[in-house]
Design an enzyme around this catalytic site. Sequence first.
Site, PDB file in Angstrom:
ATOM      1  CG  HIS A 354      -1.951  -1.026   1.257  1.00 15.18           C
ATOM      2  ND1 HIS A 354      -2.667  -1.353   2.401  1.00 15.18           N
ATOM      3  CD2 HIS A 354      -2.420  -1.865   0.293  1.00 15.18           C
ATOM      4  CE1 HIS A 354      -3.522  -2.330   2.138  1.00 15.18           C
ATOM      5  NE2 HIS A 354      -3.393  -2.654   0.859  1.00 15.18           N
ATOM      6  N   PRO A 355       1.923   1.354  -0.804  1.00 10.21           N
ATOM      7  CG  PRO A 355       3.451   1.159  -2.576  1.00 10.21           C
ATOM      8  CD  PRO A 355       2.414   0.382  -1.813  1.00 10.21           C
TER       9      PRO A 355
END
Length: 420
Positions: A354-355
């Site tokens: 989930h960057p």
Amino acid sequence: MLPYFKKSENYEPGPANEYHAKGGELNVTDVAMKYDITDVYLDAAVSVGIPLNEDINGESQDGIGYAQVNMKNGMRWSSADAFLDANVKKRPNLTIVLRAVAQRVLLEGKNAVGIEYQDAKGNTHQAKANREVVLCAGTYNSPPLLELSGIGNPDVLAELGVEVQHELCGVGENLQDHFQVWVQQGVKTKDCLSEDGKFPKVVWGVLKYMFAKKGPLTMPACNVGGFVPNEGAERPIFQIHFTPGAGGMDSDGKMVATPDPGVNSTVCNVRPTSRGSVHARSTDPQVFPKIVHNYLSTERDRDLAVEGFKLQRKIYQSESFNPHATYEILPGDDVQTDEEILEFWRTEGMSVYHPVGSSKMGPAEDPTAVVDNELRVHGIESLRVADASIFPLLPSGNTHAPTVAVAERAADLILGNPTP
């Protein structure tokens, strides 16, 4: 933003309502494959004070329940499946170049006029824009692409040997991600995913999938999701994923089941305070960028990591789950103290993929902001960024749907359409 979340959704589990819509390209459905041990885990979570939530994507995310997934007819339904169907690919105003690498944005002064890219054979091409250039290279690649175009922190550009076209010091900073660990518990039942992955049961599973698109091979990474507040708080801070199977990766990167039956749960802090960065390492766009996440670099994140880990054990050790349990597979009984738990996080922790945040949205007076609230790069005309890198803060949940919503909003901004 709610209209943009709903615009792309085709919600299969029930009728359209305030939080869900029908008819969009992005299919949302319930997990098809269920195991009894999953219901045992849900009962255990409720027994330790986590409320049951039938729709964690609805009015409130607080609680735990069966996950909803992007699948269609038993198969993963990606954004490419949803938005690049055969009819879209036939559009005369769309050209898709596969296995190409964007090299830089073409600038004339402070105006973006196109891009330069390399094809699969390494040949360089230019594509000129009539109106705008939109970068959608993602959190790890949009900032390096800006830097290779001369847009970024002068110190970073000097190390690359790139001439500064526009100073924008926030490019590549503010990197955030969800960081998780697996806690795996042995179980007495053999009716679980990891056992279904072993011979000879796996043969039956493959046949079931081939001919009916059902069975264990329709199982996503998890089938339960939950959001839980930390001690003394009201708003959820922990995200839980549960899978009715246990295993890991071998030296070749292939998933393998544990020798004994087991289940797996993960926990992450959904609003970490640790910040990292991503920057280009070379003027060669084929060279991977330098990614530094700085996970667990703040005391708050370390405290929550320990608390979240203990929450996992609390569920497994509850009166509801314990009769079904055997022994802790991962990390095992030798990890007990807070420092041992933190060391487990440091050695076994992994990204939830989930960057966000490396092309932060914010006002022009914010020196760390890269784009404004219409996704336009500060100081550059006709250039926008439309991907997860623009989030100022990490959403307290998964990032796919928010990123698609940003794309839907970006389309209206580009076309000048009013908000629905």
